[in-house]
Design a protein around this motif. Structure first.
Motif, PDB file in Angstrom:
ATOM      1  N   GLU A  14     107.484  28.901   6.179  1.00 12.33           N
ATOM      2  CA  GLU A  14     108.584  29.513   6.931  1.00 12.33           C
ATOM      3  C   GLU A  14     109.071  28.589   8.045  1.00 12.33           C
ATOM      4  N   LEU A  15     108.160  27.947   8.739  1.00 18.11           N
ATOM      5  CA  LEU A  15     108.563  27.026   9.805  1.00 18.11           C
ATOM      6  C   LEU A  15     109.319  25.829   9.240  1.00 18.11           C
ATOM      7  N   GLU A  16     108.902  25.361   8.069  1.00 17.33           N
ATOM      8  CA  GLU A  16     109.627  24.265   7.421  1.00 17.33           C
ATOM      9  C   GLU A  16     111.002  24.740   6.955  1.00 17.33           C
ATOM     10  N   ARG A  17     111.060  25.915   6.344  1.00 19.04           N
ATOM     11  CA  ARG A  17     112.337  26.480   5.880  1.00 19.04           C
ATOM     12  C   ARG A  17     113.319  26.649   7.035  1.00 19.04           C
ATOM     13  N   ASP A  18     112.809  27.048   8.191  1.00 19.65           N
ATOM     14  CA  ASP A  18     113.669  27.292   9.348  1.00 19.65           C
ATOM     15  C   ASP A  18     113.965  26.030  10.149  1.00 19.65           C
TER      16      ASP A  18
ATOM     17  N   LYS B 223     102.159  36.385  15.408  1.00 17.95           N
ATOM     18  CA  LYS B 223     100.935  35.942  16.062  1.00 17.95           C
ATOM     19  C   LYS B 223     100.667  34.451  15.868  1.00 17.95           C
ATOM     20  N   TRP B 224     101.037  33.906  14.723  1.00 14.77           N
ATOM     21  CA  TRP B 224     100.570  32.588  14.345  1.00 14.77           C
ATOM     22  C   TRP B 224     101.542  31.446  14.595  1.00 14.77           C
ATOM     23  N   LYS B 225     102.822  31.667  14.438  1.00 13.15           N
ATOM     24  CA  LYS B 225     103.773  30.554  14.503  1.00 13.15           C
ATOM     25  C   LYS B 225     103.723  29.783  15.821  1.00 13.15           C
ATOM     26  N   PRO B 226     103.673  30.449  16.963  1.00 17.65           N
ATOM     27  CA  PRO B 226     103.579  29.668  18.204  1.00 17.65           C
ATOM     28  C   PRO B 226     102.322  28.798  18.265  1.00 17.65           C
ATOM     29  N   LEU B 227     101.195  29.303  17.742  1.00 14.29           N
ATOM     30  CA  LEU B 227      99.966  28.513  17.734  1.00 14.29           C
ATOM     31  C   LEU B 227     100.073  27.318  16.798  1.00 14.29           C
ATOM     32  N   VAL B 228     100.674  27.521  15.634  1.00 19.54           N
ATOM     33  CA  VAL B 228     100.862  26.425  14.682  1.00 19.54           C
ATOM     34  C   VAL B 228     101.754  25.350  15.300  1.00 19.54           C
ATOM     35  N   VAL B 229     102.859  25.774  15.894  1.00 15.21           N
ATOM     36  CA  VAL B 229     103.778  24.817  16.525  1.00 15.21           C
ATOM     37  C   VAL B 229     103.068  24.059  17.636  1.00 15.21           C
ATOM     38  N   TYR B 230     102.299  24.747  18.443  1.00 10.15           N
ATOM     39  CA  TYR B 230     101.576  24.099  19.537  1.00 10.15           C
ATOM     40  C   TYR B 230     100.633  23.013  19.020  1.00 10.15           C
ATOM     41  N   HIS B 231      99.844  23.322  18.007  1.00  5.77           N
ATOM     42  CA  HIS B 231      98.876  22.351  17.499  1.00  5.77           C
ATOM     43  C   HIS B 231      99.566  21.164  16.830  1.00  5.77           C
TER      44      HIS B 231
END
Length: 115
Positions: free
Chosen positions: A60-64, A23-31
Motif C-alpha cells: 500500500e505504501l508503494e502503491r501510494d 497502526k503500522w504504516k507510520p512505524l514502517v515509514v519511520y524504520h
C-alpha cells in the motif's frame, strides 16, 4: 459557498489518513527513514507485526507513492525499500504527531488536582 461540515469528501485530512492511517504504516515509514530496509529487517524492527500485514502495508505504501521497492538481480534475489520524495515529505508530519503523542502521554501521567 462553504461545504457542509458533515461531508467528509471536503475534509483534506481524509485522503491523508487513507494513505498513512493505521497502526503500522507510520512505524514502517519511520524504520525505512532510518535507512534502506529489507523485509526481514523490518520484521525484526517491528516484532509484533505479522508477515502478511507487513507485506500488505509495504504494498500500500508503494502503491501510494511513499516507498520505492528495488529488486536486485541477484541469486537469491534481494529487495530493498527506501522512501520516495513523497515519503520524505511525510516525516515532519510524523514528527509532529510524535511530539503531540509525547505531550499527551505526559498529561495523562500527571493526575489533575480536583478542587
Amino acid at each position: 459557498m462553504n461545504p457542509p461540515l458533515f461531508d467528509l469528501t471536503y475534509c483534506p485530512i481524509v485522503p491523508a489518513l487513507e494513505v498513512i492511517g493505521g497502526k503500522w504504516k507510520p512505524l514502517v515509514v519511520y524504520h525505512i527513514y532510518l535507512g534502506a530496509q529489507r523485509f526481514g529487517s523490518l520484521l525484526r524492527c517491528i516484532p509484533t507485526i505479522s508477515k502478511t500485514m507487513l507485506t500488505q502495508q509495504l504494498r500500500e505504501l508503494e502503491r501510494d507513492g511513499l516507498l520505492h521497492r528495488e529488486v536486485f538481480a541477484e541469486v537469491p534475489s534481494r529487495v530493498e525499500y527506501t522512501l520516495t520524495q513523497t515519503g520524505l515529505s511525510l516525516l515532519p508530519v510524523l514528527k509532529a504527531i510524535g511530539a503531540w503523542g509525547r505531550q499527551l502521554k505526559e498529561q495523562q501521567a500527571v493526575p489533575e488536582l480536583v478542587a
